[in-house]
Enzyme design. Structure first.
Site, PDB file in Angstrom:
ATOM      1  N   HIS A 176      46.673  47.493  35.819  1.00  0.00           N
ATOM      2  CA  HIS A 176      45.902  48.550  35.153  1.00  0.00           C
ATOM      3  C   HIS A 176      46.732  49.769  34.762  1.00  0.00           C
ATOM      4  O   HIS A 176      46.281  50.581  33.949  1.00  0.00           O
ATOM      5  CB  HIS A 176      44.762  49.022  36.064  1.00  0.00           C
ATOM      6  CG  HIS A 176      43.708  47.992  36.332  1.00  0.00           C
ATOM      7  ND1 HIS A 176      43.045  47.323  35.320  1.00  0.00           N
ATOM      8  CD2 HIS A 176      43.204  47.504  37.501  1.00  0.00           C
ATOM      9  CE1 HIS A 176      42.180  46.481  35.862  1.00  0.00           C
ATOM     10  NE2 HIS A 176      42.264  46.567  37.174  1.00  0.00           N
ATOM     11  N   ASP A 211      42.958  37.625  37.667  1.00  0.00           N
ATOM     12  CA  ASP A 211      42.272  38.660  38.435  1.00  0.00           C
ATOM     13  C   ASP A 211      40.856  38.790  37.890  1.00  0.00           C
ATOM     14  O   ASP A 211      40.608  38.527  36.709  1.00  0.00           O
ATOM     15  CB  ASP A 211      43.050  39.966  38.246  1.00  0.00           C
ATOM     16  CG  ASP A 211      42.654  41.069  39.193  1.00  0.00           C
ATOM     17  OD1 ASP A 211      41.524  41.580  39.041  1.00  0.00           O
ATOM     18  OD2 ASP A 211      43.467  41.472  40.044  1.00  0.00           O
ATOM     19  N   HIS A 213      39.364  41.484  37.300  1.00  0.00           N
ATOM     20  CA  HIS A 213      39.353  42.623  36.382  1.00  0.00           C
ATOM     21  C   HIS A 213      40.229  42.346  35.167  1.00  0.00           C
ATOM     22  O   HIS A 213      41.264  41.685  35.277  1.00  0.00           O
ATOM     23  CB  HIS A 213      39.846  43.891  37.085  1.00  0.00           C
ATOM     24  CG  HIS A 213      39.001  44.290  38.252  1.00  0.00           C
ATOM     25  ND1 HIS A 213      39.293  43.899  39.546  1.00  0.00           N
ATOM     26  CD2 HIS A 213      37.875  45.042  38.329  1.00  0.00           C
ATOM     27  CE1 HIS A 213      38.377  44.391  40.365  1.00  0.00           C
ATOM     28  NE2 HIS A 213      37.501  45.082  39.652  1.00  0.00           N
ATOM     29  N   ASP A 299      40.939  38.721  43.819  1.00  0.00           N
ATOM     30  CA  ASP A 299      39.570  39.244  43.856  1.00  0.00           C
ATOM     31  C   ASP A 299      38.611  38.385  43.045  1.00  0.00           C
ATOM     32  O   ASP A 299      37.414  38.655  43.002  1.00  0.00           O
ATOM     33  CB  ASP A 299      39.515  40.704  43.396  1.00  0.00           C
ATOM     34  CG  ASP A 299      40.283  40.953  42.119  1.00  0.00           C
ATOM     35  OD1 ASP A 299      40.766  39.991  41.497  1.00  0.00           O
ATOM     36  OD2 ASP A 299      40.413  42.135  41.729  1.00  0.00           O
TER      37      ASP A 299
END
Length: 541
Positions: A176, A211, A213, A299
């Site tokens: 990120h 991931d 995200h 995750d």
């Protein structure tokens, strides 16, 4: 978590070129001794693995879901399963300021280097400017943490550029982070830095993100180049970071070189692979990358504290196995993962996949054995949560993305030019190091001294209003057994005692990052600023 070392004399060997310092003399020359896998993917792989024994000491703060302690837990499992003996084990050289500034802004890196928990109240404006403080807190050793995980990823890229098959850095994958802003628990984008290193030797690099995200920071960095293709499989909707629509496909020369696979809650192994394998098969066919970077954020596993997918560890690892099967240099990185007992399970198993070795489900006794009760097994069963991804929706996504890929007529080439030199790391001083040390079950082999214009879609602009990532920690999630628990519930997972290392959408013209000239940065409001001139090694001769 102070650790001791064992001294086992062994023959001295010179340190390998670049990237780190060998810890296992028996594998330093061969670059790893991976075991053959079964079937058409039976070729041996030379594997290196980066680990710093201090990484588990860094602590984001009480109640924060990101726990670097999970890296030490993973390492302990690798040792007990005997995997450290099957690969070259390296302690990373910390990334230097100039290494980090190949992507990040000078003033941002200077801030990370100088800020401390004691001085942060004197730098309120800078904290706000660089988005540090909430998702991305200031903690003891923050900059050292960034140097460590970034140095490991760049070191892995260097090793791949010099002939190794697979490099692993479970402390990396912080996808990120932006050019001049922290985001979503990430401060320095080690993935972008590693890809820049790979681009010195490879015309094309593929980035794949599993991931939960969206891999927004990496996508933004390379959104306008055809030398890097980014493919992200992620939860899309009212979910951090709010980007990653299927219609976000890249811009200018990078059009169709960004692929986004938006998914809904509860996706299971079968549904996930019904998209992953056909899409990645087509990507490998049309893009023909020279190297692959795979971010293995855990995750997306069932029962994750912040996640809402329902993948098993085998289903998650199937992505690693599939990308390994193409026999292209592969960099495996960590990422998210907040039920840390399952993160350690997953990355241990995926290290075995990289080595072509199937691990026993019954877990050997290890330093963190109590975390894995009551079953003490490597694998955990997915829950019975509803899969909200219908067959119709999955078919539509697959059709749309395969159609986008069909518009790429050929793998892009790069005009001949002088290749930038490899990132060099300081050679260790033989008088200052003891190369006769061997790793124990939870530590490294060697104790060493180191010297130190992008147009966004309207969808993309909504990120400014997206809630922070850690708010999900208070939302309801499903635990492994399918029962509802709050994000703050830790179950049988003991608190990790760590000590050490969040959200703007700067877009970077990544043709500049792809070794040519500097590009522009655009903020969400559309104002444009010129990137500082790149280091001399990135300028045309």
């Amino acid at each position: 978590h102070t650790q001791t070392r064992k001294n086992n004399p062994s023959p001295k060997t010179p340190p390998p070129r670049g990237g780190g310092v060998a810890m296992d003399p028996s594998s330093a020359g061969a670059g790893g001794n991976s075991l053959p896998s079964v079937g058409p993917d039976g070729q041996k792989r030379r594997v290196c693995y980066f680990y710093d024994s201090e990484v588990g000491n860094y602590y984001y703060g009480q109640g924060h879901p990101m726990k670097p302690h999970r890296i030490r837990m993973t390492h302990s499992l690798l040792a007990q399963y005997g995997l450290l003996d099957q690969m070259q084990v390296l302690r990373p050289n910390p990334a230097r300021d100039r290494d980090l500034c190949r992507f990040h802004a000078d003033d941002y890196i200077s801030f990370l280097r100088s800020v401390t928990p004691e001085t942060q109240q004197d730098q309120i404006r800078a904290l706000k400017r660089f988005n540090v403080g909430e998702d991305c807190p200031v903690f003891d050793g923050l900059y050292s943490f960034c140097q460590t995980y970034a140095g490991a990823s760049v070191g892995g890229a260097v090793k791949l550029n010099h002939g190794l098959d697979i490099a692993i850095n479970w402390s990396g994958g912080l996808h990120h982070a932006k050019k001049c802003e922290a985001s979503g628990f990430c401060y320095v984008n080690d993935i972008v830095l590693a890809i820049l290193e790979l681009l010195k030797h490879h015309q094309r690099v593929l980035y794949v993100d599993i991931d939960i995200h969206h891999g927004d920071g990496v996508e933004e960095a390379f959104y306008t180049t055809d030398r890097v293709m980014t493919v992200s499989f992620h939860k899309f909707g009212d979910y951090f970071p709010g980007t990653g629509d299927v219609r976000d496909i890249g811009h200018s020369k990078g059009k169709y070189y960004s692929l986004n696979v938006p998914l809904d809650d509860g996706i299971d192994d079968e549904s996930y692979q019904s998209l992953f394998k056909p899409i990645m098969a087509k990507v490998m066919e049309v893009f023909q990358p020279g190297a692959v970077v795979l971010q293995c954020g855990a995750d997306s596993l069932s029962g994750d504290r912040l996640g809402c997918f329902n993948l098993s560890i085998r289903g998650h690892a199937e992505c690693v196995k599939y990308m390994r099967s193409f026999n292209v240099p592969l960099l495996l990185l960590g990422g998210g993962g907040y039920t840390i007992r399952n993160v350690a399970r997953c990355w241990c198993y995926e290290t075995g996949v990289a080595l072509g070795q199937e691990l026993e489900d019954k877990m050997p006794v290890n330093e963190y054995y109590e975390y894995f009760g009551p079953d003490y097994t490597l694998h955990v069963a997915p829950s019975n949560m509803e899969n909200k991804n219908t067959r119709y929706e999955l078919d539509n996504i697959r059709t749309k993305l395969l159609d986008n890929l069909s518009k790429l007529r050929h793998a892009p080439s790069v005009q001949f030019q002088e290749r930038p030199p490899d990132t060099e790391f300081p050679e260790p001083d033989e008088d200052e190091e003891d190369q006769d040390e061997r790793h124990d079950d939870h530590d490294s082999d060697m104790e060493l001294d180191y010297h130190t214009p992008l147009e966004d879609s309207a969808r993309r602009s909504t990120i400014q209003g997206t809630r922070v990532k850690r708010e999900s920690a208070g939302a309801e999630t499903k635990d492994q057994d399918g029962s509802r628990v709050t994000g703050e519930h830790r179950g049988s997972e003991p608190m990790a005692e760590d000590i050490s290392p969040s959200k703007q959408a700067h877009q970077v013209d990544a043709n500049a990052m792809a070794v040519d000239e500097p590009g522009n940065v655009k903020t969400e409001s559309g104002s444009s600023t010129k990137l500082p001139d790149p280091p001399a090694i990135y300028q045309k001769p």
